[in-house]
Design a protein around this motif. Structure first.
Motif, PDB file in Angstrom:
ATOM      1  N   LEU A  52      45.223  64.936  60.816  1.00 44.09           N
ATOM      2  CA  LEU A  52      43.790  64.920  61.073  1.00 44.09           C
ATOM      3  C   LEU A  52      43.428  66.024  62.054  1.00 44.09           C
ATOM      4  O   LEU A  52      44.110  66.219  63.057  1.00 44.09           O
ATOM      5  CB  LEU A  52      43.369  63.572  61.638  1.00 44.09           C
ATOM      6  CG  LEU A  52      43.885  62.338  60.900  1.00 44.09           C
ATOM      7  CD1 LEU A  52      43.374  61.068  61.563  1.00 44.09           C
ATOM      8  CD2 LEU A  52      43.487  62.373  59.448  1.00 44.09           C
ATOM      9  N   ALA A  53      42.353  66.734  61.765  1.00 42.14           N
ATOM     10  CA  ALA A  53      41.960  67.853  62.622  1.00 42.14           C
ATOM     11  C   ALA A  53      40.465  68.091  62.506  1.00 42.14           C
ATOM     12  O   ALA A  53      39.797  67.566  61.606  1.00 42.14           O
ATOM     13  CB  ALA A  53      42.729  69.121  62.221  1.00 42.14           C
ATOM     14  N   THR A  54      39.949  68.879  63.427  1.00 43.23           N
ATOM     15  CA  THR A  54      38.566  69.351  63.366  1.00 43.23           C
ATOM     16  C   THR A  54      38.608  70.869  63.360  1.00 43.23           C
ATOM     17  O   THR A  54      39.290  71.472  64.198  1.00 43.23           O
ATOM     18  CB  THR A  54      37.752  68.859  64.574  1.00 43.23           C
ATOM     19  OG1 THR A  54      37.836  67.435  64.652  1.00 43.23           O
ATOM     20  CG2 THR A  54      36.289  69.274  64.463  1.00 43.23           C
ATOM     21  N   VAL A  55      37.896  71.494  62.397  1.00 44.51           N
ATOM     22  CA  VAL A  55      37.952  72.946  62.265  1.00 44.51           C
ATOM     23  C   VAL A  55      36.550  73.526  62.161  1.00 44.51           C
ATOM     24  O   VAL A  55      35.589  72.833  61.827  1.00 44.51           O
ATOM     25  CB  VAL A  55      38.771  73.371  61.017  1.00 44.51           C
ATOM     26  CG1 VAL A  55      40.187  72.820  61.093  1.00 44.51           C
ATOM     27  CG2 VAL A  55      38.089  72.923  59.731  1.00 44.51           C
ATOM     28  N   TYR A  72      34.114  71.020  60.358  1.00 44.00           N
ATOM     29  CA  TYR A  72      34.564  70.099  59.316  1.00 44.00           C
ATOM     30  C   TYR A  72      35.652  69.178  59.851  1.00 44.00           C
ATOM     31  O   TYR A  72      36.492  69.581  60.665  1.00 44.00           O
ATOM     32  CB  TYR A  72      35.117  70.880  58.109  1.00 44.00           C
ATOM     33  CG  TYR A  72      34.046  71.603  57.327  1.00 44.00           C
ATOM     34  CD1 TYR A  72      33.474  71.037  56.196  1.00 44.00           C
ATOM     35  CD2 TYR A  72      33.599  72.859  57.745  1.00 44.00           C
ATOM     36  CE1 TYR A  72      32.478  71.691  55.493  1.00 44.00           C
ATOM     37  CE2 TYR A  72      32.601  73.524  57.049  1.00 44.00           C
ATOM     38  CZ  TYR A  72      32.035  72.930  55.922  1.00 44.00           C
ATOM     39  OH  TYR A  72      31.047  73.581  55.239  1.00 44.00           O
ATOM     40  N   ALA A  73      35.629  67.940  59.382  1.00 40.76           N
ATOM     41  CA  ALA A  73      36.705  66.995  59.623  1.00 40.76           C
ATOM     42  C   ALA A  73      37.747  67.185  58.523  1.00 40.76           C
ATOM     43  O   ALA A  73      37.407  67.199  57.349  1.00 40.76           O
ATOM     44  CB  ALA A  73      36.171  65.567  59.601  1.00 40.76           C
ATOM     45  N   VAL A  74      38.995  67.327  58.913  1.00 41.33           N
ATOM     46  CA  VAL A  74      40.086  67.608  57.971  1.00 41.33           C
ATOM     47  C   VAL A  74      41.005  66.401  57.849  1.00 41.33           C
ATOM     48  O   VAL A  74      41.390  65.800  58.861  1.00 41.33           O
ATOM     49  CB  VAL A  74      40.911  68.823  58.430  1.00 41.33           C
ATOM     50  CG1 VAL A  74      42.106  69.045  57.503  1.00 41.33           C
ATOM     51  CG2 VAL A  74      40.043  70.064  58.497  1.00 41.33           C
ATOM     52  N   VAL A  75      41.340  66.040  56.619  1.00 36.96           N
ATOM     53  CA  VAL A  75      42.360  65.027  56.339  1.00 36.96           C
ATOM     54  C   VAL A  75      43.353  65.677  55.386  1.00 36.96           C
ATOM     55  O   VAL A  75      43.081  65.843  54.206  1.00 36.96           O
ATOM     56  CB  VAL A  75      41.757  63.766  55.696  1.00 36.96           C
ATOM     57  CG1 VAL A  75      42.838  62.696  55.536  1.00 36.96           C
ATOM     58  CG2 VAL A  75      40.598  63.233  56.519  1.00 36.96           C
ATOM     59  N   TRP A  76      44.517  66.039  55.906  1.00 33.45           N
ATOM     60  CA  TRP A  76      45.515  66.786  55.135  1.00 33.45           C
ATOM     61  C   TRP A  76      46.702  65.864  54.899  1.00 33.45           C
ATOM     62  O   TRP A  76      47.484  65.579  55.801  1.00 33.45           O
ATOM     63  CB  TRP A  76      45.933  68.026  55.915  1.00 33.45           C
ATOM     64  CG  TRP A  76      46.773  69.002  55.158  1.00 33.45           C
ATOM     65  CD1 TRP A  76      47.355  68.839  53.942  1.00 33.45           C
ATOM     66  CD2 TRP A  76      47.135  70.319  55.595  1.00 33.45           C
ATOM     67  NE1 TRP A  76      48.053  69.958  53.584  1.00 33.45           N
ATOM     68  CE2 TRP A  76      47.932  70.893  54.575  1.00 33.45           C
ATOM     69  CE3 TRP A  76      46.859  71.070  56.732  1.00 33.45           C
ATOM     70  CZ2 TRP A  76      48.461  72.173  54.680  1.00 33.45           C
ATOM     71  CZ3 TRP A  76      47.382  72.344  56.846  1.00 33.45           C
ATOM     72  CH2 TRP A  76      48.169  72.902  55.822  1.00 33.45           C
ATOM     73  N   CYS A  77      46.859  65.357  53.667  1.00 32.90           N
ATOM     74  CA  CYS A  77      47.931  64.437  53.327  1.00 32.90           C
ATOM     75  C   CYS A  77      49.118  65.219  52.775  1.00 32.90           C
ATOM     76  O   CYS A  77      48.964  66.005  51.840  1.00 32.90           O
ATOM     77  CB  CYS A  77      47.454  63.419  52.291  1.00 32.90           C
ATOM     78  SG  CYS A  77      45.991  62.488  52.788  1.00 32.90           S
ATOM     79  N   ALA A 131      48.463  79.227  64.268  1.00 32.78           N
ATOM     80  CA  ALA A 131      49.360  79.065  63.123  1.00 32.78           C
ATOM     81  C   ALA A 131      48.894  77.939  62.212  1.00 32.78           C
ATOM     82  O   ALA A 131      48.953  78.048  60.978  1.00 32.78           O
ATOM     83  CB  ALA A 131      50.786  78.796  63.613  1.00 32.78           C
ATOM     84  N   PHE A 132      48.419  76.846  62.805  1.00 35.59           N
ATOM     85  CA  PHE A 132      47.905  75.752  61.981  1.00 35.59           C
ATOM     86  C   PHE A 132      46.667  76.200  61.209  1.00 35.59           C
ATOM     87  O   PHE A 132      46.515  75.874  60.018  1.00 35.59           O
ATOM     88  CB  PHE A 132      47.563  74.547  62.851  1.00 35.59           C
ATOM     89  CG  PHE A 132      46.942  73.411  62.073  1.00 35.59           C
ATOM     90  CD1 PHE A 132      47.737  72.512  61.367  1.00 35.59           C
ATOM     91  CD2 PHE A 132      45.565  73.253  62.038  1.00 35.59           C
ATOM     92  CE1 PHE A 132      47.164  71.486  60.634  1.00 35.59           C
ATOM     93  CE2 PHE A 132      44.978  72.221  61.306  1.00 35.59           C
ATOM     94  CZ  PHE A 132      45.788  71.332  60.605  1.00 35.59           C
ATOM     95  N   SER A 133      45.791  76.924  61.856  1.00 35.52           N
ATOM     96  CA  SER A 133      44.575  77.410  61.194  1.00 35.52           C
ATOM     97  C   SER A 133      44.929  78.280  59.994  1.00 35.52           C
ATOM     98  O   SER A 133      44.315  78.168  58.922  1.00 35.52           O
ATOM     99  CB  SER A 133      43.715  78.191  62.183  1.00 35.52           C
ATOM    100  OG  SER A 133      43.315  77.376  63.272  1.00 35.52           O
ATOM    101  N   ALA A 134      45.928  79.147  60.165  1.00 26.16           N
ATOM    102  CA  ALA A 134      46.348  80.017  59.060  1.00 26.16           C
ATOM    103  C   ALA A 134      46.941  79.200  57.916  1.00 26.16           C
ATOM    104  O   ALA A 134      46.667  79.460  56.736  1.00 26.16           O
ATOM    105  CB  ALA A 134      47.359  81.039  59.569  1.00 26.16           C
ATOM    106  N   ALA A 158      39.300  77.669  61.494  1.00 25.39           N
ATOM    107  CA  ALA A 158      39.873  77.727  62.838  1.00 25.39           C
ATOM    108  C   ALA A 158      39.891  76.333  63.450  1.00 25.39           C
ATOM    109  O   ALA A 158      38.842  75.685  63.593  1.00 25.39           O
ATOM    110  CB  ALA A 158      39.063  78.674  63.718  1.00 25.39           C
ATOM    111  N   CYS A 159      41.073  75.853  63.792  1.00 17.37           N
ATOM    112  CA  CYS A 159      41.213  74.529  64.394  1.00 17.37           C
ATOM    113  C   CYS A 159      40.631  74.539  65.811  1.00 17.37           C
ATOM    114  O   CYS A 159      40.946  75.427  66.611  1.00 17.37           O
ATOM    115  CB  CYS A 159      42.681  74.131  64.425  1.00 17.37           C
ATOM    116  SG  CYS A 159      42.977  72.440  64.937  1.00 17.37           S
TER     117      CYS A 159
END
Length: 458
Positions: A252-255, A287-292, A308-311, A325-326
């Motif tokens: 879970l992240a916010t970008v 954006y709210a990110v849900v990466w499964c 690195a996570f953003s890339a 971009a996170c």
């Protein structure tokens, strides 16, 4: 036995519990006969962060589960006022809701005290609400003003042809759904609860200690007891009557996107699992990110630095939103399906995430829980006019009415992440063809979209 102190006691003051209390109060002769139980008194020192974080209802494990209820995070909490990442239990994608009050009853397991979330006013989660939930919350006077509308949903498959676009204009509605902060929605609901005259009590460790032909007995951690006609668990983890492990964790992240699309939400299926980006209410272009993905991959992603996570996220998602971009800490949660077969056991009832915990794909958890609450209130309405009578028929009617919607929604959210993650070319091509067919043929697209928009409402 003595006369019940309350007609209905709702254990769990999350969004589903609050909404249920408001709907029941409309039918009760005395709104104060409806009790809403909080796990603990709100903290006067807690303050909601300025920018709310993401959170697709992460799983809160039951005592018998091997999963930990604590999130795995590779970042330290931000300073007050900074953008924050997701925390346990919301619904950008539904897996489980916060456990405000464990209910120890037959077929309704208690939740470990260590799994209790932060005070609602300090909760940094965001929630995805569909059109049906929007209409319901507006009718209760509890729709939050701070929400990011979803007017278009883009569904695609990475590395294969085929995609589907669903628009609000397809259904003549102002929006398909919206994303709002947990704290904002909870505050709006609690304001209406206070205005309605519903009883609210803080009972840490509240549980159903006994039930008989005349009612149910609740006991808190200090030994205090009270009686009610019906006990409802609205928060917490579902039972393990049915359980499936997906071999996936959610990052879970916010970008922030360099080329945002106003009102667009994205669901992208990959071989590792779904990747969703939803408009975030904190600020335009976020954006709210849900990466499964596989557990090992999820831990590796969480360990990356922000750049690195953003890339990696931009490479996995593609260039539809430009560079991503996170801007907040990341959290990781295991994903699984968990559901109880029976919603009713005597005078004990389970709704929402206490009844079923779903995969986050398509963001159906809270929406399904609100439909549970609406139907339970409708079923109990006649009984509330004569609460001295047994509620047996009313509760049986509720269970029957919720059967089809529960299993169809659980089936869809179970099938989608598995069907697109087999790694088998024939199935991937079939999935792409299915997406293309849904996009080109509205008669095929409409039933699925309508279910995601409002569910089956008996």
């Amino acid at each position: 036995m003595s006369k019940p102190d309350f007609s209905v006691a709702i254990l769990g003051a999350g969004p589903v519990g609050c909404a249920l209390a408001l709907m029941l109060a409309r039918h009760a002769a005395d709104p104060s006969s409806i009790l809403l139980v909080r796990a603990a008194a709100p903290s006067s020192q807690a303050a909601a962060p300025a920018a709310q974080g993401v959170s697709p209802v992460p799983p809160i494990a039951s005592p018998s589960s091997s999963h930990s209820s604590a999130p795995s995070s590779q970042a330290t909490p931000p300073a007050p006022g900074a953008a924050t990442g997701p925390t346990p239990g919301s619904v950008v994608a539904p897996i489980a809701a916060p456990a405000s009050a464990p209910l120890a009853a037959p077929a309704i397991p208690a939740l470990p005290a260590s799994a209790a979330p932060a005070a609602p006013e300090a909760d940094a989660r965001v929630l995805a609400l569909n059109h049906g939930s929007h209409v319901l919350l507006e009718s209760l006077g509890a729709w939050p003003r701070e929400a990011a509308d979803i007017r278009t949903i883009h569904v695609s498959q990475r590395g294969r042809l085929g995609r589907t676009v669903i628009r609000d204009s397809d259904f003549d509605v102002p929006r398909l759904g919206a994303v709002t902060a947990y704290a904002t929605l909870h505050a709006a609901l609690m304001r209406q609860v206070e205005r309605a005259g519903i009883a609210v009590r803080a009972l840490p460790g509240a549980r159903l200690s006994a039930q008989d032909a005349d009612g149910a007995t609740l006991a808190d951690a200090g030994g205090a007891t009270l009686r009610c006609g019906v006990a409802v668990q609205s928060d917490g983890a579902g039972a393990n009557d049915i359980r499936r492990e997906y071999g996936q964790h959610a990052v879970l992240a916010t970008v922030r996107a360099s080329l945002p699309r106003d009102g667009w939400a994205f669901e992208r299926f990959t071989r590792e699992g779904p990747l969703a980006l939803l408009p975030h209410p904190a600020a335009p272009g976020t954006y709210a990110v849900v990466w499964c993905c596989a557990p090992e991959r999820a831990q590796a992603l969480a360990a990356l630095d922000q750049a690195a996570f953003s890339a990696a996220l931009t490479e996995a998602f593609g260039d539809r939103l430009g560079a991503l971009a996170c801007v907040a800490p990341r959290h990781v949660f295991p994903l699984f399906l968990s559901a109880r077969r029976a919603l009713v056991n005597g005078r004990a009832v389970a709704v929402g995430n206490a009844a079923q915990t779903l995969h986050p794909v398509a963001g159906q958890g809270l929406n399904l829980g609100l439909r549970d609450a609406a139907r339970l209130a409708q079923s109990l309405a006649p009984w509330l006019e004569r609460p001295a009578a047994p509620p047996t028929e009313a509760l049986a009617g509720f269970a029957r009415a919720r059967r089809d919607d529960r299993w169809l929604t659980a089936g869809l959210t179970d099938l989608m992440p598995r069907a697109f993650a087999t790694g088998l070319a024939p199935l991937e091509h079939a999935g792409g063809l299915a997406l293309l067919s849904l996009d080109l043929l509205q008669p095929l697209r409409t039933p699925l979209a309508r279910h995601l928009l409002q569910g089956l409402r008996a």
